[in-house]
Design an enzyme around this catalytic site. Structure first.
Site, short mmCIF file in Angstrom:
data_model
loop_
_atom_site.label_atom_id
_atom_site.label_comp_id
_atom_site.label_asym_id
_atom_site.label_seq_id
_atom_site.Cartn_x
_atom_site.Cartn_y
_atom_site.Cartn_z
N ASP A 155 8.06 29.94 -20.82
CA ASP A 155 8.50 29.43 -19.52
C ASP A 155 9.23 30.55 -18.76
O ASP A 155 10.12 31.21 -19.30
CB ASP A 155 9.45 28.24 -19.74
CG ASP A 155 9.73 27.45 -18.47
OD1 ASP A 155 9.78 28.06 -17.38
OD2 ASP A 155 9.92 26.23 -18.57
N ALA A 156 8.85 30.74 -17.50
CA ALA A 156 9.46 31.80 -16.69
C ALA A 156 10.96 31.58 -16.50
O ALA A 156 11.69 32.51 -16.17
CB ALA A 156 8.77 31.88 -15.34
N LYS A 157 11.44 30.33 -16.71
CA LYS A 157 12.87 30.04 -16.57
C LYS A 157 13.64 30.34 -17.86
O LYS A 157 14.87 30.24 -17.88
CB LYS A 157 13.09 28.56 -16.22
CG LYS A 157 12.41 28.08 -14.96
CD LYS A 157 12.86 26.67 -14.56
CE LYS A 157 12.66 25.64 -15.66
NZ LYS A 157 11.24 25.48 -16.05
N GLU A 243 -7.48 12.57 -27.05
CA GLU A 243 -7.29 11.20 -26.58
C GLU A 243 -7.95 11.02 -25.23
O GLU A 243 -7.73 11.81 -24.31
CB GLU A 243 -5.80 10.89 -26.49
CG GLU A 243 -5.49 9.47 -26.02
CD GLU A 243 -3.99 9.24 -25.82
OE1 GLU A 243 -3.65 8.14 -25.35
OE2 GLU A 243 -3.19 10.14 -26.12
N LYS A 251 -0.46 3.32 -14.59
CA LYS A 251 -0.44 4.78 -14.47
C LYS A 251 -1.16 5.27 -13.21
O LYS A 251 -1.10 6.46 -12.89
CB LYS A 251 -1.09 5.43 -15.70
CG LYS A 251 -0.23 5.37 -16.96
CD LYS A 251 -0.85 6.20 -18.08
CE LYS A 251 0.06 6.23 -19.30
NZ LYS A 251 -0.50 7.07 -20.39
N GLU A 320 -1.82 14.33 -18.56
CA GLU A 320 -2.10 13.09 -19.27
C GLU A 320 -3.36 12.37 -18.77
O GLU A 320 -3.64 11.26 -19.21
CB GLU A 320 -0.88 12.17 -19.21
CG GLU A 320 0.31 12.73 -19.99
CD GLU A 320 1.46 11.75 -20.11
OE1 GLU A 320 1.32 10.62 -19.61
OE2 GLU A 320 2.49 12.13 -20.70
N TYR A 358 8.36 2.79 -28.84
CA TYR A 358 8.03 1.40 -28.50
C TYR A 358 6.84 0.86 -29.29
O TYR A 358 6.48 -0.30 -29.14
CB TYR A 358 7.77 1.24 -26.99
CG TYR A 358 7.12 2.42 -26.31
CD1 TYR A 358 5.74 2.61 -26.35
CD2 TYR A 358 7.91 3.34 -25.63
CE1 TYR A 358 5.15 3.68 -25.72
CE2 TYR A 358 7.32 4.43 -24.99
CZ TYR A 358 5.95 4.59 -25.04
OH TYR A 358 5.37 5.66 -24.41
#
EC number: 2.4.1.102
Length: 427
Positions: A155-157, A243, A251, A320, A358
């Site tokens: 990550d660039a951060k 998946e 969604k 996703e 869940y």
């Protein structure tokens, strides 16, 4: 004058042939060494048993699900001695990788293929990380084989020292590298997809021999040996595995609205998006995939896929649905039919085993998996008590592991996989 005479003598007709013979001998020896029967090589020094942070913990019992031993782990984790144990920092890794030979030996990386079968089936890995350098080292060591290829996206951060440490580790191996372009990754934004795409591009251009690409993050860990992974990938016979299911109605808001990163967070701007530029409906899935080289080539070069990805850049959590949808486009190599009968759940796909809070419960009453004690964003962080159950699932990797939450879970799993891999070499 003497130097010229010496050079003339050194490269005289018979001497040239001597050096040619010597070079040929070295190449021949190297090839034979790679393809020799591994049972004649002693790999015992690569066992990880002595790395156990506490001699009081018996990993064999942990893996067998021994309740008393698992309780001992919990008690050990509470001791002052354990909490004050020495931990390697980014700077430690920067210093250690200054001497690559010493680092590879000390960290017990495997530097030769363990079998002809593995040598003939190289795998590519994309690893997206942003912190916890020891976790990266442990993950890389657990999956490292000299015939495979590894792209690390930092990550660039991330802290500069973390990037330097990751670069240090990568510099010790010819088949490991940090991605040529680094993204500033924001949770649920397109940047997470772009990080994988950057590694895809680099890996595709780096080598034409690898068979499959598996993407990972820094808190993943294998639950299969490299040989087991190779054999599972061979069984796919060119198909991808991830998946991909019917998109649930709740969604749809994620891709019907326009999102932007505001003050470091992805924000719904309240404006509607146009319909996706596809004849294929959108499918739901996850960020995890196991895809063939042909799939990667298609994704990187097909204009329709490029248009689809451009459309997806201002949506919520595109990882996703993006890969899951591409997997159902008929023209894509290794894809599946659009029919609902080909829907693949996260439990059926082999890419990653994740325990969602869940869904946890009593397995005897229909729950997909037993409860977990620690969760991050509703995802279980595996502990020592989860290993016995975890090793019976068919997935290649599991998420999440964290040395700060349960070091023993990673240590015992690491020991087990290394021993299992080396055990296959015995006659």
């Amino acid at each position: 004058m003497l130097r010229k005479l010496w050079r003339r003598k050194l490269f005289s007709f018979p001497t040239k042939y001597y050096f040619l013979f010597l070079a040929f001998s070295v190449v021949t020896f190297t090839v034979l060494r790679i393809h020799q029967k591994t049972e004649f090589v002693n790999f015992g020094h690569l066992e990880l048993f002595e790395e156990n942070p506490s001699s009081n913990i018996n990993c064999t019992k942990i893996l067998q699900g021994d309740v008393d031993e698992i309780q001992k782990v919990k008690l050990e984790s509470l001791t002052v001695k354990f909490k004050k144990r020495a931990r390697w920092t980014n700077y430690d890794y920067i210093n250690m990788t200054g001497d690559c030979a010493s680092f590879i030996k000390k960290r017990k990386y495997i530097t030769e293929p363990l079998s002809k079968e593995e040598a003939g089936f190289p795998i590519a890995y994309s690893i997206v990380v942003h912190h916890k350098i020891e976790m990266l080292d442990r993950l890389l060591r657990a999956i490292y084989m000299p015939q495979n290829f590894y792209c690390i996206h930092v990550d660039a951060k991330s802290e500069k020292s973390f990037l330097a440490a990751a670069v240090g580790i990568a510099s010790c191996f010819s088949n490991v590298f940090v991605a040529s372009q680094l993204e500033s990754v924001v949770y649920a934004s397109w940047s997470r997809v772009q990080a994988d795409l950057n590694c895809m591009q680099d890996l595709y251009q780096m080598n034409a021999g690898w068979k499959y690409l598996i993407n990972l993050c820094g808190m993943d860990f294998p639950i299969k040996t490299n040989l087991e992974i190779v054999r599972k990938l061979k069984l796919l016979m060119g198909e991808n595995n991830l998946e991909t299911e019917k998109m649930p109605s709740h969604k749809k808001e994620r891709w019907k609205k326009h999102y932007e990163v505001v003050n470091g967070k992805l924000t719904n701007m309240g404006t509607d998006k146009i319909h996706p530029p596809l004849e294929t409906p959108l499918f739901s899935g996850s960020a995890h995939f196991v895809v063939s080289r042909e799939y990667v080539e298609y994704v990187l070069q097909n204009q329709n896929i490029q248009k689809f990805m451009e459309w997806a850049k201002d949506t919520y959590s595109p990882d996703e649905y993006l890969w899951a949808t591409i997997q159902r486009i008929p023209e894509v190599p290794g894809s599946l039919s659009l029919s609902y009968k080909y829907d693949t759940s996260d439990m059926q796909a082999i890419a990653r085993f994740v325990k969602w809070q869940y869904f946890e419960g009593d397995v005897s009453k229909g729950a997909p998996y037993p409860p977990c004690s620690v969760h991050v964003r509703s995802v279980c962080v595996f502990g020592a008590g989860d290993l016995n159950w975890l090793l019976h699932v068919h997935h290649l990797f599991a998420n999440k592991f964290d040395t700060d939450i349960d070091l023993f879970a990673i240590q015992c799993l690491d020991e087990h996989l290394r021993h299992k891999a080396l055990e296959t070499l015995k006659p």
